[in-house]
Design a protein around this motif. Structure first.
Motif, PDB file in Angstrom:
ATOM      1  N   ILE A  14       0.859  -1.183   0.000  1.00  0.00           N
ATOM      2  CA  ILE A  14       0.000   0.000   0.000  1.00  0.00           C
ATOM      3  C   ILE A  14       0.897   1.236   0.000  1.00  0.00           C
ATOM      4  O   ILE A  14       1.741   1.393   0.877  1.00  0.00           O
ATOM      5  N   ILE A  15       0.707   2.104  -0.987  1.00  0.00           N
ATOM      6  CA  ILE A  15       1.538   3.302  -1.074  1.00  0.00           C
ATOM      7  C   ILE A  15       0.748   4.581  -0.759  1.00  0.00           C
ATOM      8  O   ILE A  15       1.310   5.543  -0.257  1.00  0.00           O
ATOM      9  N   SER A  16      -0.545   4.585  -1.056  1.00  0.00           N
ATOM     10  CA  SER A  16      -1.370   5.740  -0.730  1.00  0.00           C
ATOM     11  C   SER A  16      -2.821   5.305  -0.592  1.00  0.00           C
ATOM     12  O   SER A  16      -3.171   4.178  -0.910  1.00  0.00           O
ATOM     13  N   MET A  17      -3.641   6.234  -0.112  1.00  0.00           N
ATOM     14  CA  MET A  17      -5.059   5.928   0.055  1.00  0.00           C
ATOM     15  C   MET A  17      -5.872   7.163  -0.271  1.00  0.00           C
ATOM     16  O   MET A  17      -5.378   8.281  -0.219  1.00  0.00           O
ATOM     17  N   ARG A  18      -7.131   6.920  -0.648  1.00  0.00           N
ATOM     18  CA  ARG A  18      -8.070   7.998  -0.927  1.00  0.00           C
ATOM     19  C   ARG A  18      -9.225   7.876   0.052  1.00  0.00           C
ATOM     20  O   ARG A  18      -9.793   6.808   0.227  1.00  0.00           O
ATOM     21  N   ILE A  19      -9.562   8.985   0.683  1.00  0.00           N
ATOM     22  CA  ILE A  19     -10.694   9.031   1.607  1.00  0.00           C
ATOM     23  C   ILE A  19     -11.780   9.870   0.953  1.00  0.00           C
ATOM     24  O   ILE A  19     -11.520  10.966   0.466  1.00  0.00           O
ATOM     25  N   ASN A  32     -24.685  16.456  -3.609  1.00  0.00           N
ATOM     26  CA  ASN A  32     -23.432  17.151  -3.871  1.00  0.00           C
ATOM     27  C   ASN A  32     -22.349  16.137  -4.181  1.00  0.00           C
ATOM     28  O   ASN A  32     -22.479  14.956  -3.881  1.00  0.00           O
ATOM     29  N   LYS A  33     -21.263  16.611  -4.751  1.00  0.00           N
ATOM     30  CA  LYS A  33     -20.131  15.732  -5.005  1.00  0.00           C
ATOM     31  C   LYS A  33     -19.480  15.353  -3.677  1.00  0.00           C
ATOM     32  O   LYS A  33     -19.625  16.043  -2.674  1.00  0.00           O
ATOM     33  N   PHE A  34     -18.752  14.268  -3.698  1.00  0.00           N
ATOM     34  CA  PHE A  34     -18.042  13.834  -2.505  1.00  0.00           C
ATOM     35  C   PHE A  34     -16.849  14.737  -2.248  1.00  0.00           C
ATOM     36  O   PHE A  34     -16.236  15.253  -3.170  1.00  0.00           O
ATOM     37  N   HIS A  35     -16.501  14.900  -0.973  1.00  0.00           N
ATOM     38  CA  HIS A  35     -15.223  15.495  -0.609  1.00  0.00           C
ATOM     39  C   HIS A  35     -14.229  14.351  -0.622  1.00  0.00           C
ATOM     40  O   HIS A  35     -14.530  13.259  -0.146  1.00  0.00           O
ATOM     41  N   GLN A  36     -13.040  14.583  -1.160  1.00  0.00           N
ATOM     42  CA  GLN A  36     -12.057  13.511  -1.175  1.00  0.00           C
ATOM     43  C   GLN A  36     -10.660  14.059  -0.933  1.00  0.00           C
ATOM     44  O   GLN A  36     -10.389  15.227  -1.179  1.00  0.00           O
ATOM     45  N   LYS A  37      -9.811  13.169  -0.441  1.00  0.00           N
ATOM     46  CA  LYS A  37      -8.449  13.549  -0.092  1.00  0.00           C
ATOM     47  C   LYS A  37      -7.559  12.335  -0.290  1.00  0.00           C
ATOM     48  O   LYS A  37      -7.931  11.220   0.073  1.00  0.00           O
ATOM     49  N   GLN A  57      -7.165   8.752  10.388  1.00  0.00           N
ATOM     50  CA  GLN A  57      -7.203   9.670   9.259  1.00  0.00           C
ATOM     51  C   GLN A  57      -8.632   9.915   8.773  1.00  0.00           C
ATOM     52  O   GLN A  57      -8.982  11.030   8.396  1.00  0.00           O
ATOM     53  N   GLU A  58      -9.462   8.858   8.801  1.00  0.00           N
ATOM     54  CA  GLU A  58     -10.866   9.025   8.413  1.00  0.00           C
ATOM     55  C   GLU A  58     -11.585   9.987   9.347  1.00  0.00           C
ATOM     56  O   GLU A  58     -12.330  10.862   8.903  1.00  0.00           O
ATOM     57  N   VAL A  59     -11.364   9.840  10.644  1.00  0.00           N
ATOM     58  CA  VAL A  59     -12.010  10.716  11.623  1.00  0.00           C
ATOM     59  C   VAL A  59     -11.542  12.152  11.443  1.00  0.00           C
ATOM     60  O   VAL A  59     -12.352  13.091  11.456  1.00  0.00           O
ATOM     61  N   LEU A  60     -10.242  12.352  11.245  1.00  0.00           N
ATOM     62  CA  LEU A  60      -9.727  13.705  11.044  1.00  0.00           C
ATOM     63  C   LEU A  60     -10.295  14.340   9.778  1.00  0.00           C
ATOM     64  O   LEU A  60     -10.644  15.522   9.767  1.00  0.00           O
ATOM     65  N   SER A  67     -16.122  20.962   9.737  1.00  0.00           N
ATOM     66  CA  SER A  67     -15.739  22.290  10.204  1.00  0.00           C
ATOM     67  C   SER A  67     -15.683  23.313   9.075  1.00  0.00           C
ATOM     68  O   SER A  67     -15.452  24.480   9.309  1.00  0.00           O
ATOM     69  N   GLY A  68     -15.890  22.855   7.824  1.00  0.00           N
ATOM     70  CA  GLY A  68     -15.908  23.781   6.704  1.00  0.00           C
ATOM     71  C   GLY A  68     -14.566  23.964   6.041  1.00  0.00           C
ATOM     72  O   GLY A  68     -14.338  24.955   5.355  1.00  0.00           O
ATOM     73  N   PHE A  69     -13.653  23.039   6.238  1.00  0.00           N
ATOM     74  CA  PHE A  69     -12.333  23.129   5.614  1.00  0.00           C
ATOM     75  C   PHE A  69     -12.448  23.119   4.097  1.00  0.00           C
ATOM     76  O   PHE A  69     -11.732  23.812   3.409  1.00  0.00           O
TER      77      PHE A  69
END
Length: 81
Positions: A14-19, A32-37, A57-60, A67-69
């Motif tokens: 595993i090198i990276s992940m998408r939330i 609405n579209k999903f927020h993703q990171k 990381q999911e909780v953060l 919070s409107g980030f």
């Protein structure tokens, strides 16, 4: 609730992940579209440590979304009344 998908290299590491987190609906009832990171996963974690880190990381990320980030203006459409 956030969902997570993992990206792996040729060695199946595993090198990276998408939330992705659900962004709700706008005033017209359209989703609405999903927020993703995307996040790089630290190397050298055991399976238990990786599971714990992913949940953290999911909780953060969900807290950042609440919070409107993330800008809601990009995913909302204006409605003429």
């Amino acid at each position: 609730m956030a969902s997570t998908s993992f990206y792996r290299n040729e060695k199946n590491e595993i090198i990276s992940m998408r939330i992705r987190a659900y962004a709700g609906m706008d005033e017209t009832g359209k989703p609405n579209k999903f927020h993703q990171k995307s996040i790089k996963v630290p190397k050298g974690l055991s399976k238990r440590q990786l599971n714990s880190w992913v949940k953290q990381q999911e909780v953060l990320f969900e807290q950042e979304c609440k919070s409107g980030f993330f800008s809601k203006a990009m995913s909302q459409q204006t409605v003429d009344k």
